[in-house]
Design a protein around this motif. Sequence first.
Motif, PDB file in Angstrom:
ATOM      1  N   PHE A 131     132.734  33.908  60.752  1.00 33.09           N
ATOM      2  CA  PHE A 131     133.421  33.144  59.809  1.00 33.09           C
ATOM      3  C   PHE A 131     134.754  33.958  59.420  1.00 33.09           C
ATOM      4  O   PHE A 131     134.729  35.199  59.953  1.00 33.09           O
ATOM      5  N   GLU A 190     125.395  31.493  50.633  1.00 28.53           N
ATOM      6  CA  GLU A 190     126.779  31.244  51.463  1.00 28.53           C
ATOM      7  C   GLU A 190     126.266  30.632  52.756  1.00 28.53           C
ATOM      8  O   GLU A 190     125.339  31.327  53.372  1.00 28.53           O
ATOM      9  N   ASP A 191     126.672  29.308  53.168  1.00 31.35           N
ATOM     10  CA  ASP A 191     126.238  29.046  54.412  1.00 31.35           C
ATOM     11  C   ASP A 191     127.429  29.689  55.475  1.00 31.35           C
ATOM     12  O   ASP A 191     128.772  29.141  55.576  1.00 31.35           O
ATOM     13  N   GLN A 207     128.795  27.747  59.011  1.00 33.18           N
ATOM     14  CA  GLN A 207     129.737  26.412  59.105  1.00 33.18           C
ATOM     15  C   GLN A 207     130.932  26.518  60.078  1.00 33.18           C
ATOM     16  O   GLN A 207     131.530  27.570  60.018  1.00 33.18           O
ATOM     17  N   ARG A 227     134.686  28.031  59.378  1.00 33.29           N
ATOM     18  CA  ARG A 227     134.450  28.593  57.920  1.00 33.29           C
ATOM     19  C   ARG A 227     135.439  29.659  57.470  1.00 33.29           C
ATOM     20  O   ARG A 227     135.717  30.654  58.246  1.00 33.29           O
ATOM     21  N   LEU A 262     136.212  31.945  54.150  1.00 37.24           N
ATOM     22  CA  LEU A 262     135.724  32.288  52.830  1.00 37.24           C
ATOM     23  C   LEU A 262     136.942  33.183  52.165  1.00 37.24           C
ATOM     24  O   LEU A 262     137.471  34.030  52.619  1.00 37.24           O
TER      25      LEU A 262
END
Length: 109
Positions: free
Chosen positions: A25, A93-94, A97, A100, A102
């Motif tokens: 991510f 938190e995934d 994804q 993603r 963040l």
Amino acid sequence: IRRAAAMIPAALALAAQADVRPRSFALANAGPGTILAVELSAAGEDRFGTSLIGRVALPAGQSLHITLPARGPCRGDLRIRWDNGRVEDRAGEDLCQPSRILRLTTPAP
């Protein structure tokens, strides 16, 4: 039919273990402070490891691509350590994804 029904729980368990989504991510520091550490724990376990960003500080306005350990969980708890001494916990938190990002801002005092 019984045989097929008996196989469903095993298939679901195997699918849960074999999550093949990319384990990476982007982390964007959208706050005025500097991020000193980002630590990961399996969701709900409260056992945070070493920082995912190593000894690198992430200044305000900068971003960083983070790749998780290959065997790590997709759903995890993050602990973010800021340069002002604050600690921010983000539960569940995934992190796998697709695309993603963040975005973090310095937590209020």
